[in-house]
Write a protein that holds these residues in place. Structure first.
Motif, PDB file in Angstrom:
ATOM      1  N   LEU A 167       0.851  -0.987  -0.053  1.00 59.79           N
ATOM      2  CA  LEU A 167       0.032  -0.101  -0.047  1.00 59.79           C
ATOM      3  C   LEU A 167       0.702   1.398   0.047  1.00 59.79           C
ATOM      4  O   LEU A 167       1.864   1.218   0.904  1.00 59.79           O
ATOM      5  CB  LEU A 167      -0.929   0.090   1.135  1.00 59.79           C
ATOM      6  CG  LEU A 167      -2.006   1.197   1.283  1.00 59.79           C
ATOM      7  CD1 LEU A 167      -2.921   1.244   0.478  1.00 59.79           C
ATOM      8  CD2 LEU A 167      -2.362   1.356   2.857  1.00 59.79           C
ATOM      9  N   PRO A 168       0.670   2.275  -0.917  1.00 61.78           N
ATOM     10  CA  PRO A 168       1.453   3.452  -0.851  1.00 61.78           C
ATOM     11  C   PRO A 168       0.988   4.163   0.205  1.00 61.78           C
ATOM     12  O   PRO A 168       0.064   4.087   1.066  1.00 61.78           O
ATOM     13  CB  PRO A 168       0.879   4.198  -2.231  1.00 61.78           C
ATOM     14  CG  PRO A 168       0.257   2.984  -3.091  1.00 61.78           C
ATOM     15  CD  PRO A 168      -0.339   2.142  -2.244  1.00 61.78           C
ATOM     16  N   VAL A 169       2.038   4.843   0.796  1.00 62.50           N
ATOM     17  CA  VAL A 169       2.391   5.939   2.039  1.00 62.50           C
ATOM     18  C   VAL A 169       1.095   6.816   1.773  1.00 62.50           C
ATOM     19  O   VAL A 169       0.886   7.280   0.458  1.00 62.50           O
ATOM     20  CB  VAL A 169       3.510   6.648   1.979  1.00 62.50           C
ATOM     21  CG1 VAL A 169       3.511   7.494   3.195  1.00 62.50           C
ATOM     22  CG2 VAL A 169       4.643   5.616   2.351  1.00 62.50           C
ATOM     23  N   ASN A 170       0.450   7.043   2.845  1.00 67.37           N
ATOM     24  CA  ASN A 170      -0.673   8.010   2.830  1.00 67.37           C
ATOM     25  C   ASN A 170      -2.129   7.534   1.884  1.00 67.37           C
ATOM     26  O   ASN A 170      -2.934   8.357   1.872  1.00 67.37           O
ATOM     27  CB  ASN A 170      -0.327   9.469   2.436  1.00 67.37           C
ATOM     28  CG  ASN A 170       0.585   9.799   3.258  1.00 67.37           C
ATOM     29  OD1 ASN A 170       0.835   9.845   4.618  1.00 67.37           O
ATOM     30  ND2 ASN A 170       1.779  10.867   2.713  1.00 67.37           N
ATOM     31  N   ASP A 171      -1.896   6.360   1.587  1.00 68.92           N
ATOM     32  CA  ASP A 171      -3.193   5.979   1.004  1.00 68.92           C
ATOM     33  C   ASP A 171      -4.200   5.313   1.956  1.00 68.92           C
ATOM     34  O   ASP A 171      -4.477   4.026   1.894  1.00 68.92           O
ATOM     35  CB  ASP A 171      -2.998   4.790  -0.176  1.00 68.92           C
ATOM     36  CG  ASP A 171      -4.115   4.669  -1.146  1.00 68.92           C
ATOM     37  OD1 ASP A 171      -5.001   5.114  -0.968  1.00 68.92           O
ATOM     38  OD2 ASP A 171      -3.647   3.640  -2.199  1.00 68.92           O
ATOM     39  N   GLY A 172      -4.644   6.437   2.408  1.00 72.46           N
ATOM     40  CA  GLY A 172      -5.752   6.067   3.369  1.00 72.46           C
ATOM     41  C   GLY A 172      -5.580   5.462   4.687  1.00 72.46           C
ATOM     42  O   GLY A 172      -4.409   5.276   4.980  1.00 72.46           O
ATOM     43  N   TRP A 173      -6.614   5.116   5.627  1.00 71.74           N
ATOM     44  CA  TRP A 173      -6.433   4.441   6.751  1.00 71.74           C
ATOM     45  C   TRP A 173      -5.653   3.466   6.870  1.00 71.74           C
ATOM     46  O   TRP A 173      -4.638   3.088   7.878  1.00 71.74           O
ATOM     47  CB  TRP A 173      -7.713   4.222   7.548  1.00 71.74           C
ATOM     48  CG  TRP A 173      -8.233   5.600   8.398  1.00 71.74           C
ATOM     49  CD1 TRP A 173      -9.503   6.218   7.839  1.00 71.74           C
ATOM     50  CD2 TRP A 173      -7.817   6.081   9.251  1.00 71.74           C
ATOM     51  NE1 TRP A 173      -9.815   7.221   8.551  1.00 71.74           N
ATOM     52  CE2 TRP A 173      -8.855   7.247   9.466  1.00 71.74           C
ATOM     53  CE3 TRP A 173      -6.749   6.165  10.106  1.00 71.74           C
ATOM     54  CZ2 TRP A 173      -8.653   8.129  10.554  1.00 71.74           C
ATOM     55  CZ3 TRP A 173      -6.418   7.129  11.111  1.00 71.74           C
ATOM     56  CH2 TRP A 173      -7.382   7.992  11.316  1.00 71.74           C
ATOM     57  N   ALA A 174      -5.520   2.409   5.978  1.00 74.18           N
ATOM     58  CA  ALA A 174      -4.483   1.329   6.086  1.00 74.18           C
ATOM     59  C   ALA A 174      -3.171   1.429   5.834  1.00 74.18           C
ATOM     60  O   ALA A 174      -2.383   0.677   6.369  1.00 74.18           O
ATOM     61  CB  ALA A 174      -5.031   0.307   4.929  1.00 74.18           C
ATOM     62  N   ALA A 175      -2.732   2.850   5.675  1.00 75.63           N
ATOM     63  CA  ALA A 175      -1.292   3.252   5.516  1.00 75.63           C
ATOM     64  C   ALA A 175      -0.910   3.653   7.275  1.00 75.63           C
ATOM     65  O   ALA A 175       0.210   3.922   7.318  1.00 75.63           O
ATOM     66  CB  ALA A 175      -1.242   4.459   4.761  1.00 75.63           C
ATOM     67  N   SER A 226     -13.619  -8.934  10.213  1.00 77.31           N
ATOM     68  CA  SER A 226     -13.899  -9.114  11.511  1.00 77.31           C
ATOM     69  C   SER A 226     -12.761  -8.937  12.423  1.00 77.31           C
ATOM     70  O   SER A 226     -11.986 -10.057  12.431  1.00 77.31           O
ATOM     71  CB  SER A 226     -14.813 -10.181  11.906  1.00 77.31           C
ATOM     72  OG  SER A 226     -15.167 -10.520  13.097  1.00 77.31           O
ATOM     73  N   ALA A 227     -12.632  -7.835  13.116  1.00 77.99           N
ATOM     74  CA  ALA A 227     -11.418  -7.693  14.266  1.00 77.99           C
ATOM     75  C   ALA A 227     -10.227  -7.805  13.139  1.00 77.99           C
ATOM     76  O   ALA A 227      -9.072  -8.439  13.671  1.00 77.99           O
ATOM     77  CB  ALA A 227     -11.465  -8.707  15.305  1.00 77.99           C
ATOM     78  N   ALA A 228     -10.439  -7.257  11.996  1.00 78.58           N
ATOM     79  CA  ALA A 228      -9.184  -7.453  11.102  1.00 78.58           C
ATOM     80  C   ALA A 228      -8.536  -5.961  11.114  1.00 78.58           C
ATOM     81  O   ALA A 228      -9.389  -4.863  11.026  1.00 78.58           O
ATOM     82  CB  ALA A 228      -9.452  -7.844   9.691  1.00 78.58           C
ATOM     83  N   THR A 229      -7.144  -5.893  10.969  1.00 79.79           N
ATOM     84  CA  THR A 229      -6.567  -4.679  10.795  1.00 79.79           C
ATOM     85  C   THR A 229      -5.449  -4.612   9.648  1.00 79.79           C
ATOM     86  O   THR A 229      -5.093  -5.436   9.143  1.00 79.79           O
ATOM     87  CB  THR A 229      -5.594  -4.139  12.222  1.00 79.79           C
ATOM     88  OG1 THR A 229      -4.872  -5.279  12.479  1.00 79.79           O
ATOM     89  CG2 THR A 229      -6.753  -4.347  13.446  1.00 79.79           C
ATOM     90  N   ASN A 230      -5.129  -3.293   9.163  1.00 84.14           N
ATOM     91  CA  ASN A 230      -4.367  -3.062   8.029  1.00 84.14           C
ATOM     92  C   ASN A 230      -4.818  -3.899   6.959  1.00 84.14           C
ATOM     93  O   ASN A 230      -3.959  -4.846   6.747  1.00 84.14           O
ATOM     94  CB  ASN A 230      -2.972  -3.144   8.562  1.00 84.14           C
ATOM     95  CG  ASN A 230      -2.510  -1.869   9.640  1.00 84.14           C
ATOM     96  OD1 ASN A 230      -2.424  -1.947  10.654  1.00 84.14           O
ATOM     97  ND2 ASN A 230      -2.100  -0.933   9.070  1.00 84.14           N
ATOM     98  N   VAL A 231      -5.923  -3.797   6.213  1.00 83.57           N
ATOM     99  CA  VAL A 231      -6.336  -4.303   5.092  1.00 83.57           C
ATOM    100  C   VAL A 231      -6.571  -3.410   4.002  1.00 83.57           C
ATOM    101  O   VAL A 231      -6.992  -2.249   4.035  1.00 83.57           O
ATOM    102  CB  VAL A 231      -7.594  -5.119   5.504  1.00 83.57           C
ATOM    103  CG1 VAL A 231      -8.175  -5.837   4.216  1.00 83.57           C
ATOM    104  CG2 VAL A 231      -7.454  -6.179   6.649  1.00 83.57           C
ATOM    105  N   ASN A 280      -2.679  -7.222   8.238  1.00 85.35           N
ATOM    106  CA  ASN A 280      -1.734  -7.172   7.119  1.00 85.35           C
ATOM    107  C   ASN A 280      -2.237  -8.012   5.975  1.00 85.35           C
ATOM    108  O   ASN A 280      -1.583  -8.968   5.627  1.00 85.35           O
ATOM    109  CB  ASN A 280      -0.362  -7.583   7.501  1.00 85.35           C
ATOM    110  CG  ASN A 280       0.492  -6.886   6.590  1.00 85.35           C
ATOM    111  OD1 ASN A 280       0.562  -5.925   5.783  1.00 85.35           O
ATOM    112  ND2 ASN A 280       1.777  -7.705   6.440  1.00 85.35           N
ATOM    113  N   VAL A 281      -3.379  -7.531   5.416  1.00 91.95           N
ATOM    114  CA  VAL A 281      -3.644  -8.387   4.072  1.00 91.95           C
ATOM    115  C   VAL A 281      -4.091  -7.431   3.057  1.00 91.95           C
ATOM    116  O   VAL A 281      -4.723  -6.489   3.049  1.00 91.95           O
ATOM    117  CB  VAL A 281      -5.027  -9.327   4.580  1.00 91.95           C
ATOM    118  CG1 VAL A 281      -5.687 -10.069   3.406  1.00 91.95           C
ATOM    119  CG2 VAL A 281      -4.761 -10.378   5.711  1.00 91.95           C
TER     120      VAL A 281
END
Length: 446
Positions: A42-50, A229-234, A191-192
């Protein structure tokens, strides 16, 4: 890549990408472009997943964990080997979905119908007779042997069609990669990346009847095309998601209510956090994107931070998205609300903070701009830079003011925060061209 020059930055984000490491196109049957896409982050600053550690998926996978799959068994094997425990497999991995993969299959990967999962004690006709409101009533949910048999049938189906995805995984579609009749489930993982995949018709064979859901009851189904569900950085990017040829409006009415077999397209619930949803093509679907599944404060508080940008919502009926609790950035999306069954796009739910900017809405002549927003116990939303097209007429519209003029209670036109994690911002007038020329599969060159 996208043909539109204005879409190039979104269609092929260069930031964070790394060169293929060791694996060759010849050894895996993967093009060089697809190998590169699989290693992209994921590019830097590309939304909350960054935010936080960022989202790199399986980019660090070694050669042994770069796999091309052609059926359900190979997909499960590539994700760890045991669908029941693959959620715990955090080994970095890149999985290429090649061609069409039916997830509703038997042990030999042969497609099966709903009867393959039905418990011996279950039949729809018996269920309908037992829980007819004239017999059962409308004050309590079904219980007893037939409901237990329905639940067992649903469990049987879920064990096959829900494909569990572990942490540190990238899934990329190649050769028209398509998953049908099932769901990618990201539960308690991080991290998916899921890109360039077409996902269709995650139909529930055994919807649950709830007479207490609303004033007339509802049928509810279980499976989302992609479920967090309870998933982060996607990062969910450049996918195409729909009901395929199995439309809910073609289902029968039971107890006077639609026998709805589909749930969400990409729901984000139970404390999921740091998610970016970009350049996806959503169409022919009802309940599209639910962010937060309950009004009860708990794991969702302070989480559900999601960015939704440069997606097309083509005649989806509602939830694009519907939000509870989260700080959700919704910008540069194209909404086609011309279906006569259209309900709303932006659902302002309990304690939500939606910041909507530079979105383009093409509405049917009988759909007022006031209906773009729907009140779900929320109190505030920022909605600026919106353009609304009806017929050939395009004009800027203050969506909150339009809503407040038509409905009560009034909403406060201030979400209380300002997004900063934005990789690019297009003016609303450019959104139809940029989005139409870059969303969905076949725009990443693999």
């Amino acid at each position: 890549m996208a043909d539109s020059p204005a879409a190039n930055a979104g269609a092929a984000p260069p930031a964070g990408a790394s060169a293929p490491a060791g694996v060759t196109a010849a050894s895996k049957g993967i093009t060089t472009a697809a190998l590169r896409i699989g290693r992209e982050t994921l590019p830097v600053n590309d939304g909350w997943a960054a935010a936080g550690p960022g989202t790199t998926g399986g980019s660090a996978a070694d050669d042994a964990h770069v796999t091309v799959v052609h059926n359900r068994a190979e997909l499960v094997a590539a994700l760890g080997g045991d669908n029941a425990t693959n959620t715990t497999n955090a080994t970095p991995k890149i999985v290429y979905v090649s061609g069409k993969i039916d997830l509703r299959v038997d042990a030999d990967n042969k497609p099966v119908g709903c009867d393959a999962f039905a418990d011996p004690a279950y039949s729809l006709s018996a269920f309908l007779a037992a829980y007819d409101p004239a017999v059962w009533g409308m004050t309590t949910k079904p219980s007893g042997p037939l409901e237990d048999a329905r639940a067992r049938s649903a469990k049987n189906q879920g064990a096959t069609v829900k494909i569990n995805v572990g942490s540190n995984t990238t899934i990329v579609g190649i050769n028209g990669g398509r998953l049908t009749h099932g769901s990618l489930a990201l539960t308690g993982v991080s991290n998916v990346i899921i890109r360039n995949v077409e996902a269709t018709d995650a139909a529930d064979c055994f919807p649950a009847w709830d007479p207490t859901d609303g004033s007339t009851g509802n049928w509810n189904s279980l499976y989302d095309l992609i479920s967090l569900s309870a998933a982060t950085n996607v990062w969910i990017d450049h996918n195409t998601l729909s009901d395929g040829n199995n439309h809910d409006e073609d289902q029968p009415l039971y107890f006077g209510r639609p026998y709805q077999v589909h749930d969400g397209a990409s729901d984000i619930i139970k404390g999921s956090d740091y998610v970016t949803v970009s350049y996806n093509d959503y169409y022919d679907h009802d309940k599209t994107m639910l962010i937060g599944s309950t009004d009860t404060p708990g794991v969702d508080v302070g989480k559900l931070r999601v960015t939704v940008h440069h997606n097309r919502f083509g005649n989806v009926l509602q939830r694009a998205p519907r939000v509870r609790f989260g700080q959700v950035d919704v910008y540069d999306n194209l909404y086609l609300g011309t279906d006569s069954r259209y309900q709303y796009s932006l659902g302002v739910g309990f304690e939500s903070s939606i910041y909507a900017e530079n979105n383009y809405f093409k509405l049917g002549a009988d759909v007022p701009a006031a209906d773009v927003i729907h009140y779900w116990k929320g109190t505030k939303i920022t909605a600026i830079g919106s353009l609304v097209q009806v017929g050939n007429k395009v004009q800027p519209v203050d969506l909150v003011a339009a809503y407040n003029a038509a409905y009560d209670p009034d909403l406060t036109p201030d979400a209380g925060w300002t997004p900063t994690l934005r990789d690019r911002m297009d003016p609303a007038w450019a959104v139809p061209q940029v989005v139409a020329g870059s969303v969905g599969i076949r725009h990443l060159g693999c």
